[in-house]
Design an enzyme around this catalytic site. Structure first.
Site, PDB file in Angstrom:
ATOM      1  N   ASN A  38     -13.096  20.255 -48.509  1.00 39.74           N
ATOM      2  CA  ASN A  38     -13.311  20.562 -50.070  1.00 39.74           C
ATOM      3  C   ASN A  38     -12.019  20.347 -50.840  1.00 39.74           C
ATOM      4  OD1 ASN A  38     -14.759  21.696 -51.604  1.00 39.74           O
ATOM      5  ND2 ASN A  38     -15.745  23.052 -50.532  1.00 39.74           N
ATOM      6  N   HIS A  74      12.592  23.479 -42.870  1.00 37.06           N
ATOM      7  CA  HIS A  74      13.910  23.305 -43.368  1.00 37.06           C
ATOM      8  C   HIS A  74      14.875  23.993 -42.328  1.00 37.06           C
ATOM      9  CE1 HIS A  74      12.713  21.495 -47.313  1.00 37.06           C
ATOM     10  NE2 HIS A  74      11.564  22.503 -47.047  1.00 37.06           N
ATOM     11  N   GLY A 129     -11.799  29.207 -46.887  1.00 36.57           N
ATOM     12  CA  GLY A 129     -11.109  28.787 -48.136  1.00 36.57           C
ATOM     13  C   GLY A 129      -9.650  29.408 -47.884  1.00 36.57           C
ATOM     14  N   ALA A 143     -11.109  32.948 -44.124  1.00 40.34           N
ATOM     15  CA  ALA A 143     -10.491  32.654 -45.514  1.00 40.34           C
ATOM     16  C   ALA A 143      -9.113  33.552 -45.697  1.00 40.34           C
ATOM     17  CB  ALA A 143     -11.499  32.959 -46.416  1.00 40.34           C
ATOM     18  N   ARG A 202     -12.301  37.563 -32.091  1.00 37.13           N
ATOM     19  CA  ARG A 202     -13.369  37.600 -30.760  1.00 37.13           C
ATOM     20  C   ARG A 202     -13.857  36.384 -30.490  1.00 37.13           C
ATOM     21  NH1 ARG A 202     -18.368  36.466 -32.863  1.00 37.13           N
ATOM     22  NH2 ARG A 202     -19.014  37.005 -35.264  1.00 37.13           N
TER      23      ARG A 202
END
Length: 211
Positions: free
Chosen positions: A101, A131, A158, A176, A199
Site C-alpha cells: 500500500n 549507526h 498500517g 497497526a 496470541r
C-alpha cells in the site's frame, strides 16, 4: 539482458571502484555519506520512485515496468500503490502476489526479503541500518546495514515500523502502529511498541467460503 542481470552488472562495476559498495554486498560496515557509489545508487532509486508516482494513474503499465526495473528481484503479480521510497532496489526481493500500500519506505542497504502473498499496509517502514554507537565512529559516518526478512502470507497493519535484523515468520499478523524490534514467530498476532506476540492465529474460518 534481464533486469536482474543488468542491475547485478551495475553493482559489480560499482564495487570495483567503491569500497563501500563492496562492503555493502559483503554485509559489512559502510560510510554512505562519503561513498559516491552508494549515493549514486540511492539517487537513481529515488528518481525512479518519483517517476513511478508521477506515472502511476496516467500510465500504470509504464509505472509497473519501472518498478520491475527498480526491483529486479520482484516476483509476479505484485500490486502496489505509490508513493514508494526505496534506497536500493537491488537489495529488495519480493515474492509473488504481494500487495504494497501507499507510503512504503525502505531505508538503507540491508537485504530485505518479503515472501509471497504478503499484505503491507499504508505507511509501513523498514529500517535496515544501525549507526555506530561510539561518537567518533558515528561522526565518521559508519553504519552497518542488517537484513530484514518478512515471511509469506504476512499481514502488516498500517504504520508498522520494522527495525534492522528482524525476521517475521510466515502467516504472522502485525498490528497497526507496531514497532518490531525483535523476531516474531510464524502464525501469531503481534502488537505493540516493542512488538510482542499476543496470541496464536485461530484456524477457525471467519468469512464465508467462496461459492
Amino acid at each position: 539482458m534481464s533486469h536482474t542481470t543488468e542491475r547485478a552488472a551495475t553493482m559489480a562495476a560499482l564495487a570495483t571502484r567503491d569500497e563501500d559498495v563492496r562492503s555493502l554486498l559483503a554485509g559489512g560496515w559502510i560510510r554512505y555519506r562519503t561513498s559516491p557509489g552508494l549515493q549514486d545508487l540511492s539517487w537513481e532509486a529515488h528518481t525512479v520512485c518519483a517517476r513511478i508516482g508521477q506515472l502511476y494513474y496516467d500510465d500504470p503499465d509504464e509505472a509497473r515496468r519501472l518498478f520491475r526495473t527498480l526491483v529486479p528481484g520482484a516476483g509476479e503479480g505484485i500490486d502496489f500503490r505509490p508513493p514508494l521510497s526505496i534506497d536500493y532496489g537491488e537489495r529488495l526481493v519480493i515474492g509473488d502476489r504481494t500487495f504494497i500500500n501507499a507510503d512504503f519506505l525502505i531505508i538503507g542497504g540491508g537485504l530485505v526479503t518479503i515472501g509471497a502473498d504478503t499484505l503491507i499496509g499504508p505507511r509501513c517502514a523498514i529500517y535496515t541500518p544501525n549507526h555506530a554507537e561510539d561518537t567518533t565512529s558515528r561522526l565518521e559516518g559508519w553504519e552497518l546495514p542488517e537484513p530484514v526478512t518478512i515471511g509469506s502470507n504476512v499481514w502488516l497493519g498500517g504504520s508498522v515500523t520494522i527495525t534492522p535484523g528482524v525476521t517475521i515468520g510466515n502467516n504472522a499478523i502485525i498490528g497497526a502502529g507496531s514497532v518490531v524490534t525483535h523476531d516474531i514467530p510464524a502464525d501469531v498476532i503481534a502488537v505493540g511498541n516493542p512488538c510482542r506476540p499476543l496470541r496464536e492465529i485461530t484456524t477457525a474460518r471467519a468469512v464465508p467460503a467462496a461459492n
